[in-house]
Design a protein around this motif. Structure first.
Motif, PDB file in Angstrom:
ATOM      1  N   ASP A   8      41.591  43.846  43.005  1.00 20.12           N
ATOM      2  CA  ASP A   8      40.443  44.384  42.270  1.00 20.12           C
ATOM      3  C   ASP A   8      39.114  44.177  43.009  1.00 20.12           C
ATOM      4  O   ASP A   8      38.192  43.551  42.501  1.00 20.12           O
ATOM      5  CB  ASP A   8      40.429  43.778  40.862  1.00 20.12           C
ATOM      6  CG  ASP A   8      41.673  44.199  40.089  1.00 20.12           C
ATOM      7  OD1 ASP A   8      41.655  45.281  39.480  1.00 20.12           O
ATOM      8  OD2 ASP A   8      42.687  43.485  40.157  1.00 20.12           O
ATOM      9  N   HIS A  10      37.210  46.736  43.968  1.00 21.87           N
ATOM     10  CA  HIS A  10      36.320  47.667  43.261  1.00 21.87           C
ATOM     11  C   HIS A  10      35.030  48.010  44.005  1.00 21.87           C
ATOM     12  O   HIS A  10      33.940  48.028  43.422  1.00 21.87           O
ATOM     13  CB  HIS A  10      36.006  47.122  41.859  1.00 21.87           C
ATOM     14  CG  HIS A  10      37.148  47.296  40.903  1.00 21.87           C
ATOM     15  ND1 HIS A  10      37.604  48.527  40.506  1.00 21.87           N
ATOM     16  CD2 HIS A  10      37.948  46.384  40.292  1.00 21.87           C
ATOM     17  CE1 HIS A  10      38.634  48.374  39.681  1.00 21.87           C
ATOM     18  NE2 HIS A  10      38.868  47.103  39.547  1.00 21.87           N
ATOM     19  N   ASP A  36      43.295  48.439  43.288  1.00 21.95           N
ATOM     20  CA  ASP A  36      41.921  48.690  42.848  1.00 21.95           C
ATOM     21  C   ASP A  36      40.911  48.325  43.943  1.00 21.95           C
ATOM     22  O   ASP A  36      40.052  47.473  43.777  1.00 21.95           O
ATOM     23  CB  ASP A  36      41.602  47.980  41.522  1.00 21.95           C
ATOM     24  CG  ASP A  36      42.083  48.777  40.325  1.00 21.95           C
ATOM     25  OD1 ASP A  36      42.732  49.826  40.530  1.00 21.95           O
ATOM     26  OD2 ASP A  36      41.815  48.366  39.184  1.00 21.95           O
ATOM     27  N   HIS A  63      42.632  52.424  39.411  1.00 26.20           N
ATOM     28  CA  HIS A  63      41.390  53.054  39.867  1.00 26.20           C
ATOM     29  C   HIS A  63      41.580  53.790  41.189  1.00 26.20           C
ATOM     30  O   HIS A  63      40.888  54.765  41.461  1.00 26.20           O
ATOM     31  CB  HIS A  63      40.271  52.013  39.971  1.00 26.20           C
ATOM     32  CG  HIS A  63      39.724  51.613  38.636  1.00 26.20           C
ATOM     33  ND1 HIS A  63      38.534  52.106  38.141  1.00 26.20           N
ATOM     34  CD2 HIS A  63      40.234  50.815  37.669  1.00 26.20           C
ATOM     35  CE1 HIS A  63      38.331  51.595  36.931  1.00 26.20           C
ATOM     36  NE2 HIS A  63      39.345  50.803  36.622  1.00 26.20           N
ATOM     37  N   HIS A 115      50.167  45.947  40.970  1.00 23.46           N
ATOM     38  CA  HIS A 115      48.836  45.839  40.376  1.00 23.46           C
ATOM     39  C   HIS A 115      48.892  45.442  38.900  1.00 23.46           C
ATOM     40  O   HIS A 115      48.157  44.562  38.449  1.00 23.46           O
ATOM     41  CB  HIS A 115      48.095  47.174  40.513  1.00 23.46           C
ATOM     42  CG  HIS A 115      46.694  47.125  39.980  1.00 23.46           C
ATOM     43  ND1 HIS A 115      45.692  46.376  40.562  1.00 23.46           N
ATOM     44  CD2 HIS A 115      46.115  47.716  38.897  1.00 23.46           C
ATOM     45  CE1 HIS A 115      44.574  46.522  39.864  1.00 23.46           C
ATOM     46  NE2 HIS A 115      44.801  47.320  38.855  1.00 23.46           N
ATOM     47  N   HIS A 149      44.646  43.528  37.968  1.00 23.50           N
ATOM     48  CA  HIS A 149      44.443  44.445  36.851  1.00 23.50           C
ATOM     49  C   HIS A 149      43.559  43.929  35.715  1.00 23.50           C
ATOM     50  O   HIS A 149      42.643  44.608  35.296  1.00 23.50           O
ATOM     51  CB  HIS A 149      45.797  44.903  36.297  1.00 23.50           C
ATOM     52  CG  HIS A 149      45.758  46.154  35.468  1.00 23.50           C
ATOM     53  ND1 HIS A 149      44.894  47.204  35.714  1.00 23.50           N
ATOM     54  CD2 HIS A 149      46.480  46.534  34.378  1.00 23.50           C
ATOM     55  CE1 HIS A 149      45.101  48.164  34.823  1.00 23.50           C
ATOM     56  NE2 HIS A 149      46.053  47.781  34.002  1.00 23.50           N
ATOM     57  N   HIS A 151      41.639  41.252  35.848  1.00 21.79           N
ATOM     58  CA  HIS A 151      40.490  40.566  36.447  1.00 21.79           C
ATOM     59  C   HIS A 151      40.326  39.140  35.903  1.00 21.79           C
ATOM     60  O   HIS A 151      39.246  38.567  35.987  1.00 21.79           O
ATOM     61  CB  HIS A 151      39.175  41.341  36.224  1.00 21.79           C
ATOM     62  CG  HIS A 151      39.174  42.725  36.782  1.00 21.79           C
ATOM     63  ND1 HIS A 151      37.993  43.395  37.097  1.00 21.79           N
ATOM     64  CD2 HIS A 151      40.168  43.578  37.112  1.00 21.79           C
ATOM     65  CE1 HIS A 151      38.286  44.604  37.552  1.00 21.79           C
ATOM     66  NE2 HIS A 151      39.597  44.737  37.571  1.00 21.79           N
TER      67      HIS A 151
HETATM   68 ZN    ZN Z   1      40.652  46.607  38.340  1.00 25.96          ZN
END
Ligand code: ZN
Length: 243
Positions: A8, A10, A36, A63, A115, A149, A151
């Motif tokens: 993640d 991001h 992600d 994402h 994930h 996933h 977080h």
């Molecule tokens: Zn995420």
């Protein structure tokens, strides 16, 4: 064998740079990314490049699929959806193709990487409760499953009968024979457990430990870039609180 694991990211380049710097000092045998790479943050392409160049194993997150139009975004909240659409515009053919080719799951010996969930990963369900963790642990063939996933870093441990859990923000768990482990490694670029520091994990099969560590990064710069990009303000604000 020693693994470093991240998830993640991001599109948060400031967080990713610091985490990779810390990981470099640990000199693991392999670096794994649990998906992600993009969404929310202002540097999707640079984050993809850094992950692409530095990691041996990478799986896709929701994402990543959303950014290439491969998953339904009607269930995304309005801010996440806005970020997905913004990210889609930013990605060129090369980066899109890279995301397209990421597998949903990877395994290596006793280790399973995904994930969301080891079963039906494309449904992007979350593992929050002991009951949910117990279900997936009972199905697990190897001894270890690593996810992202939510977080929120946490380790669920099963002895075959009962499941216990070790909560974050950081922890170090000793690996015992005959136990199974389902570990969420937390988020590099958008922590949601109330701790705004970036998270990463280390799995040391020699020493027999699983660790989640937290490192501070330049939140203000990441926030400034989000605002400058015209992404929703709330995506910048939440980085300060780790929510
Ligand atoms: Zn995420």
């Amino acid at each position: 064998m020693r693994y470093a694991l991240i998830s993640d990211v991001h599109g948060n380049l400031e967080a990713l740079q610091v985490v990779l710097h810390h990981i470099e000092k640990e000199d693991p045998d392999k670096l794994v990314c649990l998906g992600d790479l993009v969404g929310y943050g202002a540097d999707p392409q640079k984050c993809i490049d850094m992950v692409r160049e530095r990691t041996e194993l990478v799986v896709a997150g929701n994402h990543d699929w959303a950014a290439i139009g491969r998953t339904d975004i009607s269930y995304f909240n309005p801010y996440a959806r806005a970020a997905v659409l913004w990210t889609r515009e930013k990605l060129g053919e090369f980066h899109r193709k890279y995301l397209e080719e990421l597998p949903l799951v990877l395994s290596e010996g006793e280790l399973y990487f995904v994930h969301s969930t080891p079963e039906r990963p494309e449904e992007w369900n979350y593992i929050f409760s002991l009951t949910q963790a117990a279900y997936y642990l009972s199905k697990l063939r190897g001894g270890f499953c690593f996810v992202g996933h939510s977080h929120v870093p946490v380790a669920f441990v099963s002895d075959g009968d009962e499941v216990s859990w070790v909560p974050g923000p950081s922890f170090k768990v000793r690996i015992e024979p005959d136990l199974k482990y389902l570990v969420n490694v937390g988020s590099v670029g958008q922590p949601r457990d109330g701790d705004n520091r970036a998270a990463y994990a280390l799995l040391d099969l020699r020493e027999g430990t699983i660790e989640v560590r937290r490192v501070p990064y330049d939140v203000a710069t990441a926030q400034r870039k989000i605002l400058k990009a015209g992404l929703p303000e709330v995506l910048a604000e939440r980085l300060a609180y780790g929510r």
